[in-house]
Enzyme design. Structure first.
Site, PDB file in Angstrom:
ATOM      1  N   SER A 182       0.864  -1.183   0.000  1.00 43.83           N
ATOM      2  CA  SER A 182       0.000   0.000   0.000  1.00 43.83           C
ATOM      3  C   SER A 182       0.899   1.231   0.000  1.00 43.83           C
ATOM      4  O   SER A 182       1.766   1.355   0.872  1.00 43.83           O
ATOM      5  CB  SER A 182      -0.898   0.016   1.236  1.00 43.83           C
ATOM      6  OG  SER A 182      -1.760  -1.103   1.233  1.00 43.83           O
TER       7      SER A 182
ATOM      8  N   THR B 238       1.354   4.047   1.271  1.00 41.07           N
ATOM      9  CA  THR B 238       0.976   4.965   2.345  1.00 41.07           C
ATOM     10  C   THR B 238       2.182   5.414   3.164  1.00 41.07           C
ATOM     11  O   THR B 238       2.017   6.033   4.214  1.00 41.07           O
ATOM     12  CB  THR B 238      -0.049   4.298   3.271  1.00 41.07           C
ATOM     13  OG1 THR B 238       0.488   3.064   3.774  1.00 41.07           O
ATOM     14  CG2 THR B 238      -1.352   4.021   2.531  1.00 41.07           C
TER      15      THR B 238
ATOM     16  N   SER C 136       5.548  -1.455  11.528  1.00 43.20           N
ATOM     17  CA  SER C 136       4.564  -0.908  10.600  1.00 43.20           C
ATOM     18  C   SER C 136       5.045   0.472  10.197  1.00 43.20           C
ATOM     19  O   SER C 136       6.022   1.005  10.738  1.00 43.20           O
ATOM     20  CB  SER C 136       3.179  -0.818  11.248  1.00 43.20           C
ATOM     21  OG  SER C 136       3.167   0.181  12.253  1.00 43.20           O
ATOM     22  N   LYS C 137       4.346   1.063   9.242  1.00 45.49           N
ATOM     23  CA  LYS C 137       4.754   2.390   8.786  1.00 45.49           C
ATOM     24  C   LYS C 137       4.607   3.432   9.881  1.00 45.49           C
ATOM     25  O   LYS C 137       5.180   4.506   9.814  1.00 45.49           O
ATOM     26  CB  LYS C 137       3.943   2.792   7.552  1.00 45.49           C
ATOM     27  CG  LYS C 137       4.192   1.903   6.329  1.00 45.49           C
ATOM     28  CD  LYS C 137       3.430   2.422   5.120  1.00 45.49           C
ATOM     29  CE  LYS C 137       3.659   1.530   3.902  1.00 45.49           C
ATOM     30  NZ  LYS C 137       2.924   0.263   3.981  1.00 45.49           N
ATOM     31  N   ARG C 138       3.813   3.111  10.901  1.00 44.68           N
ATOM     32  CA  ARG C 138       3.589   4.061  11.994  1.00 44.68           C
ATOM     33  C   ARG C 138       4.204   3.596  13.315  1.00 44.68           C
ATOM     34  O   ARG C 138       4.068   4.267  14.321  1.00 44.68           O
ATOM     35  CB  ARG C 138       2.079   4.294  12.167  1.00 44.68           C
ATOM     36  CG  ARG C 138       1.414   4.899  10.944  1.00 44.68           C
ATOM     37  CD  ARG C 138      -0.101   4.929  11.085  1.00 44.68           C
ATOM     38  NE  ARG C 138      -0.738   5.422   9.879  1.00 44.68           N
ATOM     39  CZ  ARG C 138      -0.989   4.671   8.811  1.00 44.68           C
ATOM     40  NH1 ARG C 138      -0.668   3.399   8.819  1.00 44.68           N
ATOM     41  NH2 ARG C 138      -1.572   5.197   7.749  1.00 44.68           N
TER      42      ARG C 138
END
Length: 321
Positions: A8, A10, A248-250
């Protein structure tokens, strides 16, 4: 026939994404399959062309190449709506007006049946009366579309149980709930889009993180309902942070450019990621050359089957345990 990697767009790819991409590429090449990249950009808020550009550059840098143009889910809504029309013609869809809060509250009061995955939809809107449905529409509520999962069974209240063999996890099974197939904003849901795309793109082998293992029975059931082939699945362990949470991306994200800024070469990163999965890389120069050699003997079923914990740089070396 092909394998694929479908991120994704993002944010930047973190170590877990990069390792999964490497393993998916090796698994495809080891079986003589083509390899494709697809952008799962259904998130209209977070997805950005710049994220896509950087992700593709990172994949190319670590030696992952692909065939053909990159496909974007945001450009394929007509295909997903055709699939919805097929399901609707068989009375396999129904409108759901529930908010996430309402679903959570209902789940807390009505625990899932033991065969269903955690968080499964408890069927609140399945038997709405015409009057109640009209009241909700008149009140401004816009419905999502859910799959009537058990409609294809001999008895409508019979549970849908799917069994399959995963190349990494072995025998797996799970129940199928009334999963959302189109959100209330009109955007097709992931479980539908991924099934349609894998079939239309000729994907015969799916290698992805084992956080998606629980979604696989839903997708296999949709494949059966739509008359689509079922690919081979391999769900690989995740890369975790030292706090025990998956990267994760965060959360705990470490990207390729950050590691390069710390003095790591692309080859260092590739070697460390594959070593953390139980796959060793030879001594040839360049990630592409080394990966081709690994692919000739690679077996996805023999990778390490436990999560790896990234501990950061220790004495200048990427360290996992």
């Amino acid at each position: 026939m092909s394998g694929r990697f479908a991120p994704s767009p993002t944010g930047r790819l973190h170590l877990g994404n990069l390792r999964t991409a490497l393993l998916a590429w090796l698994a495809a090449r080891s079986r003589g399959l083509e390899f494709i990249v697809r952008m799962e950009d259904l998130d209209r808020v977070q997805s950005e062309p710049e994220h896509e550009r950087v992700q593709l550059a990172d994949l190319a840098a670590i030696g992952v190449d692909w065939s053909g143009a990159v496909v974007r889910q945001s450009e394929r809504f007509d295909l997903y709506r055709d699939a919805l029309a097929t399901l609707r013609s068989r009375d396999l869809l129904y409108e759901c007006f529930c908010s996430r809060r309402e679903v959570r509250a209902e789940i807390e009061n009505s625990p899932n049946a033991p065969h269903l995955p955690p968080g499964s939809y408890p069927g609140i809107c399945r038997r709405l009366t015409a009057e109640r449905r009209r009241q909700l529409l008149d009140g401004g509520r816009t419905p999502a579309l859910r799959l009537r999962a058990d409609r294809s069974m001999e008895r409508e209240d019979e549970a849908v149980l799917i069994e399959f063999t995963d190349l990494v996890c072995g025998h797996s099974d799970g129940g199928v709930d009334d999963v959302v197939l189109q959100r209330n904003d009109g955007v097709p849901a992931y479980n539908l889009a991924v099934v349609v795309d894998d079939a239309l793109q000729g994907v015969t082998q799916v290698v992805r993180g084992d956080d998606l293992l629980a979604s696989t029975p839903r997708q296999i059931h949709l494949q059966h309902l739509l008359g689509l082939p079922t690919p081979t699945y391999a769900h690989v362990p995740l890369v975790m942070g030292t706090d025990g949470e998956r990267l994760s991306k965060r959360h705990g994200s470490v990207s390729l450019d950050e590691l390069q800024a710390e003095g790591q070469t692309v080859r260092d990163v590739v070697r460390a990621l594959l070593s953390s999965s139980g796959t060793e890389v030879g001594d040839d120069d360049g990630p592409s050359t080394a990966l081709e050699q690994v692919a000739s003997v690679f077996d996805i079923g023999r990778i390490r089957d436990e999560p790896s914990v990234y501990e950061g740089l220790v004495d200048g070396q990427m360290t996992f345990r």
